[in-house]
Motif scaffolding. Structure first.
Motif, PDB file in Angstrom:
ATOM      1  N   ILE A 366       0.872  -1.177   0.000  1.00 38.71           N
ATOM      2  CA  ILE A 366       0.000   0.000   0.000  1.00 38.71           C
ATOM      3  C   ILE A 366       0.903   1.218   0.000  1.00 38.71           C
ATOM      4  CG2 ILE A 366      -1.687   1.308   1.350  1.00 38.71           C
ATOM      5  CD1 ILE A 366      -2.411  -1.444   2.621  1.00 38.71           C
ATOM      6  N   ARG A 367       0.613   2.155  -0.900  1.00 38.40           N
ATOM      7  CA  ARG A 367       1.445   3.353  -0.868  1.00 38.40           C
ATOM      8  C   ARG A 367       0.593   4.618  -0.968  1.00 38.40           C
ATOM      9  NH1 ARG A 367       4.719   3.725  -6.451  1.00 38.40           N
ATOM     10  NH2 ARG A 367       3.052   4.405  -7.813  1.00 38.40           N
ATOM     11  N   VAL A 368       1.199   5.684  -0.461  1.00 36.21           N
ATOM     12  CA  VAL A 368       0.532   6.982  -0.502  1.00 36.21           C
ATOM     13  C   VAL A 368       0.747   7.567  -1.903  1.00 36.21           C
ATOM     14  CG1 VAL A 368       0.537   9.290   0.537  1.00 36.21           C
ATOM     15  CG2 VAL A 368       0.853   7.272   1.979  1.00 36.21           C
ATOM     16  N   THR A 369      -0.301   8.153  -2.477  1.00 36.55           N
ATOM     17  CA  THR A 369      -0.205   8.729  -3.830  1.00 36.55           C
ATOM     18  C   THR A 369       0.328  10.158  -3.759  1.00 36.55           C
ATOM     19  OG1 THR A 369      -2.416   9.603  -3.588  1.00 36.55           O
ATOM     20  CG2 THR A 369      -2.235   7.419  -4.608  1.00 36.55           C
ATOM     21  N   ASP A 370       0.593  10.740  -4.919  1.00 37.19           N
ATOM     22  CA  ASP A 370       1.019  12.152  -4.977  1.00 37.19           C
ATOM     23  C   ASP A 370       0.004  13.028  -4.253  1.00 37.19           C
ATOM     24  OD1 ASP A 370       3.232  11.616  -6.422  1.00 37.19           O
ATOM     25  OD2 ASP A 370       2.336  12.085  -8.383  1.00 37.19           O
ATOM     26  N   ARG A 371      -1.253  12.702  -4.443  1.00 37.53           N
ATOM     27  CA  ARG A 371      -2.315  13.490  -3.829  1.00 37.53           C
ATOM     28  C   ARG A 371      -2.313  13.328  -2.305  1.00 37.53           C
ATOM     29  NH1 ARG A 371      -8.433  13.085  -5.731  1.00 37.53           N
ATOM     30  NH2 ARG A 371      -9.177  14.790  -4.423  1.00 37.53           N
ATOM     31  N   GLY A 372      -1.928  12.152  -1.847  1.00 36.54           N
ATOM     32  CA  GLY A 372      -1.953  11.882  -0.411  1.00 36.54           C
ATOM     33  C   GLY A 372      -0.735  12.418   0.334  1.00 36.54           C
ATOM     34  N   TRP A 373       0.382  12.657  -0.370  1.00 36.69           N
ATOM     35  CA  TRP A 373       1.617  13.046   0.323  1.00 36.69           C
ATOM     36  C   TRP A 373       1.479  14.327   1.149  1.00 36.69           C
ATOM     37  CZ3 TRP A 373       6.992  11.460  -1.982  1.00 36.69           C
ATOM     38  CH2 TRP A 373       7.034  10.067  -2.036  1.00 36.69           C
ATOM     39  N   PRO A 374       0.783  15.368   0.622  1.00 34.95           N
ATOM     40  CA  PRO A 374       0.661  16.569   1.471  1.00 34.95           C
ATOM     41  C   PRO A 374      -0.124  16.319   2.767  1.00 34.95           C
ATOM     42  CG  PRO A 374       0.137  17.077  -0.822  1.00 34.95           C
ATOM     43  CD  PRO A 374       0.263  15.583  -0.733  1.00 34.95           C
ATOM     44  N   VAL A 375      -0.940  15.245   2.807  1.00 33.97           N
ATOM     45  CA  VAL A 375      -1.712  14.977   4.034  1.00 33.97           C
ATOM     46  C   VAL A 375      -1.258  13.645   4.661  1.00 33.97           C
ATOM     47  CG1 VAL A 375      -3.743  16.350   3.434  1.00 33.97           C
ATOM     48  CG2 VAL A 375      -3.576  13.998   2.605  1.00 33.97           C
TER      49      VAL A 375
END
Ligand SMILES: C[S@@+](CC[C@H](N)C(=O)[O-])C[C@H]1O[C@@H](n2cnc3c(N)ncnc32)[C@H](O)[C@@H]1O
Ligand code: SF4
Length: 385
Positions: A366-375
């Motif tokens: 499971i990985r954090v997406t570009d969209r998720g990185w700021p949060v």
């Protein structure tokens, strides 16, 4: 070396001294004035290594990292003595990555060959800015020309090099950063660390910020800085493999990967942290932060450790998520279950997937997406719940 395993083992050596304290920095660094017996200090490192070696027999060292503070203030023979002590206590993988953090002044660059001879094979330089005025504001003791010369010299001596830049600095515009980073990427060879300036409590920047004297970017502008950084680095083939770290494929820092993949590491020197696997339990260790107190403790007890906590399953799971979700490769949910004794809730995953904040990779990670990185912090908290 496979990802996300329990077999990674490395050693962190903290050298706590700096020539001056930078106003933004909250690392355990101390300006030491007056006489100082470096050889005597190094002996304390050797003693503390022996202590940790007794707790971790049979391991193979895959990486050593001299961090600080300013390890490039060390004499090469001190680095050599510490590396020899490590080799006496553990097997060292012949391909081990041995990194030393260096400040890019000419005085320190003069020691690079000595470090190479001592066994260091990777150098990471704290360039911080490629503009003279901001360098002065950051309290740095080097100019842009000096920094570039130090990077080039390091590149001619070591196969692997990296340097750090700090961006989203007071008053910096996106356009300024675009030009500066472009120049930085010309200079970089295979690895670069790009940190957004953070205002840390207890620093001079913290006081200035509170007094309204630092013009920091707002949240939107910070996000734009971050996005631009991702774009420019990806374009030249050095995408982020971790939030602030960029490398060509295969040139990632193995030692830092070990932290983020939640491996095992010994931390020696004042204020160093470790994670040790003893009798199937993960211990969180920390040593005394004040250099001369630490030295005294090592003299008295053979180590300067003041924290040795056995982590609960829950704490291990939380740490694993906090560290691993910073990585582009994501985390293996099966390893999370092994470490924490619990499952990540599939409902949480699908909710976060619905927001576009996480994704599941073909290997099941499971990985954090570009969209998720700021949060990221919120994503970690949701998955850990
Ligand atoms: C241990 S520090 C510095 C190593 C070395 N003493 C030097 O200054 O070049 C590692 C890196 O953290 C980054 N850093 C330190 N404080 C920071 C802050 N407040 N915000 C962003 N980056 C920071 C800097 O880029 C620095 O090079
Ligand atoms: S940024 Fe580096 S040189 Fe400056 S105080 Fe921190 S550790 Fe020392």
């Amino acid at each position: 070396m496979s990802a996300n395993t329990d077999e990674l083992f490395g050693i962190y050596v903290h050298w706590p001294f700096c020539a001056a304290k930078c106003p933004y920095c909250d690392f355990n660094s101390h300006v030491h004035r007056g006489a100082f017996d470096e050889a005597d200090f190094v002996q304390a490192y050797e003693r503390e290594l022996a202590h940790f070696a007794a707790l971790t027999p049979g391991r193979t060292v895959q990486s050593v990292f001299f961090g600080g503070g300013t390890p490039s203030l060390m004499e090469p023979r001190s680095v050599e003595a510490i590396l020899s002590a490590i080799a006496r206590h553990w097997l060292v993988d012949p391909r081990a990555e041995i990194t030393l953090e260096a400040n890019p002044t000419s005085v320190e660059a003069n020691r690079f060959r000595g470090y190479r001879a001592a066994g260091v094979n990777r150098v990471s330089l704290g360039v911080q800015a490629l503009r003279d005025q901001p360098l002065a504001e950051l309290g740095r003791r080097h100019t842009v020309d000096e920094a570039i010369a130090a990077v080039r010299l390091a590149q001619s001596i070591f196969d692997r090099t990296s340097f750090d830049l700090i961006y989203a600095r007071p008053g910096q515009t996106l356009e300024d950063w675009e030009h500066e980073l472009t120049e930085g990427l010309w200079l970089a060879r295979d690895h670069i660390s790009l940190y957004q300036l953070t205002i840390e409590e207890g620093t001079r920047y913290f006081d200035l910020h509170r007094a309204g004297k630092l013009r920091m970017p707002d949240e939107d502008l910070s996000a734009d800085f971050y996005e631009l950084t991702q774009e420019l680095t990806a374009k030249i083939g050095m995408p982020a493999y971790e939030i602030s770290n960029h490398a060509r494929r295969g040139q990632e820092s193995r030692h830092n990967l070990l932290y983020w993949r939640y491996g095992e590491y010994v931390g020696v020197g004042p204020g160093a942290h470790g994670r040790l696997l003893i009798n199937n339990q993960r211990h969180a260790t920390a040593t005394e932060k004040l250099p001369f107190e630490w030295h005294k403790r090592v003299g008295a007890y053979g180590h300067g450790m003041i924290v040795d906590d056995v982590l609960t399953w829950e704490e291990q799971g939380d740490e694993f998520l906090v560290m691993g979700l910073r990585l582009r490769e994501g985390i293996d949910p099966k390893r999370f279950s092994r470490l924490s004794g619990r499952q990540i809730s599939s409902q949480q995953i699908s909710e976060l997937r619905g927001y576009g904040f996480v994704e599941t990779l073909p290997n099941g990670n499971i990985r954090v997406t570009d969209r998720g990185w700021p949060v990221l912090d919120a994503v970690v908290a949701d998955l850990a719940a």
